[in-house]
Design an enzyme around this catalytic site. Structure first.
Site, PDB file in Angstrom:
ATOM      1  N   HIS A 133     -10.145  -5.044  -3.131  1.00  0.00           N
ATOM      2  CA  HIS A 133      -8.753  -5.464  -2.474  1.00  0.00           C
ATOM      3  C   HIS A 133      -8.939  -5.762  -1.151  1.00  0.00           C
ATOM      4  O   HIS A 133      -9.970  -5.315  -0.503  1.00  0.00           O
ATOM      5  CB  HIS A 133      -8.093  -4.349  -2.765  1.00  0.00           C
ATOM      6  CG  HIS A 133      -8.621  -2.975  -2.193  1.00  0.00           C
ATOM      7  ND1 HIS A 133      -9.678  -2.179  -2.924  1.00  0.00           N
ATOM      8  CD2 HIS A 133      -8.506  -2.315  -1.126  1.00  0.00           C
ATOM      9  CE1 HIS A 133     -10.041  -1.324  -2.339  1.00  0.00           C
ATOM     10  NE2 HIS A 133      -9.441  -0.963  -1.204  1.00  0.00           N
ATOM     11  N   GLY A 152     -16.013   2.369   3.479  1.00  0.00           N
ATOM     12  CA  GLY A 152     -14.794   3.166   3.538  1.00  0.00           C
ATOM     13  C   GLY A 152     -14.177   2.752   2.251  1.00  0.00           C
ATOM     14  O   GLY A 152     -12.796   3.138   2.094  1.00  0.00           O
ATOM     15  N   GLN A 153     -14.654   2.152   1.297  1.00  0.00           N
ATOM     16  CA  GLN A 153     -14.111   1.897  -0.044  1.00  0.00           C
ATOM     17  C   GLN A 153     -13.746   3.146  -0.816  1.00  0.00           C
ATOM     18  O   GLN A 153     -14.621   3.823  -1.118  1.00  0.00           O
ATOM     19  CB  GLN A 153     -14.569   0.823  -0.614  1.00  0.00           C
ATOM     20  CG  GLN A 153     -13.926   0.243  -1.927  1.00  0.00           C
ATOM     21  CD  GLN A 153     -14.717  -0.999  -2.592  1.00  0.00           C
ATOM     22  OE1 GLN A 153     -15.911  -1.123  -2.216  1.00  0.00           O
ATOM     23  NE2 GLN A 153     -14.047  -1.462  -3.599  1.00  0.00           N
ATOM     24  N   ASP A 186       0.971  -0.991   0.030  1.00  0.00           N
ATOM     25  CA  ASP A 186       0.083  -0.001   0.014  1.00  0.00           C
ATOM     26  C   ASP A 186       0.635   1.371  -0.041  1.00  0.00           C
ATOM     27  O   ASP A 186       1.801   1.241   0.471  1.00  0.00           O
ATOM     28  CB  ASP A 186      -0.799  -0.195   1.359  1.00  0.00           C
ATOM     29  CG  ASP A 186      -1.911   1.139   0.943  1.00  0.00           C
ATOM     30  OD1 ASP A 186      -3.231   0.539   1.032  1.00  0.00           O
ATOM     31  OD2 ASP A 186      -1.837   2.208   1.230  1.00  0.00           O
ATOM     32  N   HIS A 204      -6.860  -5.730   2.269  1.00  0.00           N
ATOM     33  CA  HIS A 204      -5.784  -5.268   3.041  1.00  0.00           C
ATOM     34  C   HIS A 204      -5.333  -6.460   3.994  1.00  0.00           C
ATOM     35  O   HIS A 204      -6.166  -6.915   4.745  1.00  0.00           O
ATOM     36  CB  HIS A 204      -6.222  -4.071   3.689  1.00  0.00           C
ATOM     37  CG  HIS A 204      -6.864  -2.996   3.358  1.00  0.00           C
ATOM     38  ND1 HIS A 204      -5.988  -1.592   3.137  1.00  0.00           N
ATOM     39  CD2 HIS A 204      -7.873  -2.533   2.656  1.00  0.00           C
ATOM     40  CE1 HIS A 204      -6.877  -0.854   2.439  1.00  0.00           C
ATOM     41  NE2 HIS A 204      -7.886  -1.093   2.365  1.00  0.00           N
ATOM     42  N   ASN A 261     -12.700  -3.357   2.856  1.00  0.00           N
ATOM     43  CA  ASN A 261     -13.540  -2.076   2.898  1.00  0.00           C
ATOM     44  C   ASN A 261     -14.473  -2.298   1.720  1.00  0.00           C
ATOM     45  O   ASN A 261     -14.043  -2.495   0.635  1.00  0.00           O
ATOM     46  CB  ASN A 261     -12.907  -0.847   2.915  1.00  0.00           C
ATOM     47  CG  ASN A 261     -11.824  -0.819   4.163  1.00  0.00           C
ATOM     48  OD1 ASN A 261     -12.417  -1.293   5.173  1.00  0.00           O
ATOM     49  ND2 ASN A 261     -10.873  -0.006   3.943  1.00  0.00           N
TER      50      ASN A 261
END
Ligand code: AMP
Length: 116
Positions: free
Chosen positions: A102, A95-96, A30, A104, A89
């Site tokens: 994806h 909160g995307q 990230d 995390h 998310n």
């Protein structure tokens, strides 16, 4: 050219620090890490969410491939025994911000719960 930033990482048009790749999934660091280890694992074929991926032909296998790569990378980065978090998310309240599924992978420090 795809407008999806993560599709462009899959194709190599945008550079990323890759830590793993299979036919169906890619793992990369990230850009804005929230823990000592912060990796994103994505399907190579575009889907905004896990539900969208599952709706595709063969999507369940590709979703499994995302989690298989996530656990492999966690092991290779030394997190398997310490523990780590996998989180996806999803949607506005989730909160995307990037609308390509994806997961995390977060680890390397004690994580707290609940998240914000
Ligand atoms: P989310 O808020 O769950 O959609 O997470 C999107 C994540 O993508 C954030 O943690 C960003 O830091 C990360 N991100 C955005 N662009 C890039 C990029 N080009 N390379 C690596 N990570 C990125």
């Amino acid at each position: 050219m795809s407008e999806c930033i993560f599709c462009r990482i899959v194709s190599g048009e945008i550079p990323a620090t890759e830590v793993g790749r299979t036919e169906d999934a890619v793992a990369f660091r990230d850009l804005n890490p929230q823990a000592p280890v912060h990796v994103l694992i994505i399907p190579t074929r575009h889907a905004a969410t896990a539900a969208d991926l599952l709706a595709q032909d063969g999507g369940a296998a590709r979703l499994a491939a995302v989690f298989a790569l996530a656990t492999r990378v966690a092991d290779e980065l030394g997190l398997a025994d310490r523990g780590y978090r996998l989180v996806a998310n999803t949607g506005a309240e989730g909160g995307q911000t990037v609308h390509h599924l994806h997961v995390h992978l977060l680890g390397g420090r004690q994580l707290t719960w609940p998240p914000g």
